[in-house]
Design an enzyme around this catalytic site. Structure first.
Site, mmCIF file in Angstrom:
data_model
loop_
_atom_site.group_PDB
_atom_site.id
_atom_site.type_symbol
_atom_site.label_atom_id
_atom_site.label_comp_id
_atom_site.label_asym_id
_atom_site.label_seq_id
_atom_site.Cartn_x
_atom_site.Cartn_y
_atom_site.Cartn_z
ATOM 1 N N LYS A 1 -7.067 -5.006 -3.125
ATOM 2 C CA LYS A 1 -7.825 -5.534 -1.984
ATOM 3 C C LYS A 1 -8.759 -4.463 -1.447
ATOM 4 O O LYS A 1 -8.504 -3.269 -1.632
ATOM 5 C CB LYS A 1 -6.852 -6.017 -0.899
ATOM 6 C CG LYS A 1 -5.937 -4.927 -0.403
ATOM 7 C CD LYS A 1 -4.930 -5.450 0.592
ATOM 8 C CE LYS A 1 -4.051 -4.338 1.115
ATOM 9 N NZ LYS A 1 -4.769 -3.299 1.873
ATOM 10 N N CYS B 1 -2.110 -2.847 7.637
ATOM 11 C CA CYS B 1 -1.995 -3.760 6.491
ATOM 12 C C CYS B 1 -0.699 -4.563 6.495
ATOM 13 O O CYS B 1 -0.699 -5.724 6.071
ATOM 14 C CB CYS B 1 -2.188 -2.993 5.194
ATOM 15 S SG CYS B 1 -3.913 -2.439 5.033
ATOM 16 N N ASP C 1 0.793 -1.246 0.000
ATOM 17 C CA ASP C 1 0.000 0.000 0.000
ATOM 18 C C ASP C 1 0.824 1.295 0.000
ATOM 19 O O ASP C 1 0.494 2.234 0.746
ATOM 20 C CB ASP C 1 -0.965 0.004 1.210
ATOM 21 C CG ASP C 1 -2.014 -1.096 1.140
ATOM 22 O OD1 ASP C 1 -2.012 -1.867 0.168
ATOM 23 O OD2 ASP C 1 -2.832 -1.188 2.082
#
Ligand code: VGL
Ligand code: ZN
Length: 205
Positions: A114, A159, A16
């Protein structure tokens, strides 16, 4: 940086590194952009690289704005358990969802998106937050002969943590390179993440 001995069957999992998680973004991780040169260097050492991209539809259920009267960074109960509510971030096709322009993306073999289902969030690169719906990444890595997953990116306490825990649970050796991660750190979440990762058998490097 504590050096790890990189092997042919290692995968670098870059989590990310997107505009919204960097300074100026809607869910900016403090000093999030500092990981970019470190990750770009690391990528030069790995044969196998995967990137993840948080990729929410507008009105996603993890957004505080989707819950009447709810504040960002509060929590709510979802059918799959407790969920933190976030400012709107990483909305599909928005500039905030793009990878940071300084991140080298050309070396990646695969990009896993995701959090694209409205009713469920997905912190982990492997499973959505119900802990049962797979993204397909572990099958992909097994077929490719990957034995160890080396994690970096944003954010350490969400994450990165959930991805590392799932990688370990899926039977991969797992390392988190802390210098190549930055945390949101709300309510002691960074300490909790470090403790949980160590307990899970993840190497913090
Ligand atoms: C993340 C909160 C919401 C992360 C993603 O990348 O750590 N955190 N969505
Ligand atoms: Zn998200």
């Amino acid at each position: 940086m504590a050096t790890i001995d990189i092997q042919a069957n290692d995968l670098l999992l870059v989590i990310d590194v997107q505009n919204d998680f960097c300074p100026g973004g809607s869910l900016a991780v403090p000093q999030g952009d500092e990981v970019i040169p470190i990750i770009n260097d690391l990528m030069g050492k790995f044969t196998h690289i995967a990137l993840t991209q948080d990729w929410h539809p507008p009105g996603h259920s993890s957004f505080a704005s989707s819950h009447e009267g709810a504040d960002a960074f509060s929590t709510t109960q979802m059918p799959y358990g407790e969920q933190t509510l976030w400012p709107d971030h990483c909305v599909q096709e928005s500039q905030g969802a793009d990878f940071h322009p300084s991140l080298i993306t050309t070396r990646a073999d695969v990009i896993i998106r995701k959090g694209y289902r409205r009713s469920i969030d997905s912190y982990s690169a492997f499973f959505e937050n119900d802990k049962t719906t797979p993204t397909g990444l572990s099958g992909y890595l097994r077929e490719r002969g990957i034995e160890r997953v080396v994690c970096c990116g944003l954010a350490t306490d969400f994450c990165v943590r959930f991805s590392a825990e799932d990688a370990r649970r899926q039977g991969f050796e797992t390392v988190v390179i802390e210098e190549a991660c930055r945390a949101i750190n709300m309510d002691g979440s960074l300490d909790a993440a470090r403790t949980a990762m160590i307990e899970a058998g993840i190497v913090l490097s």
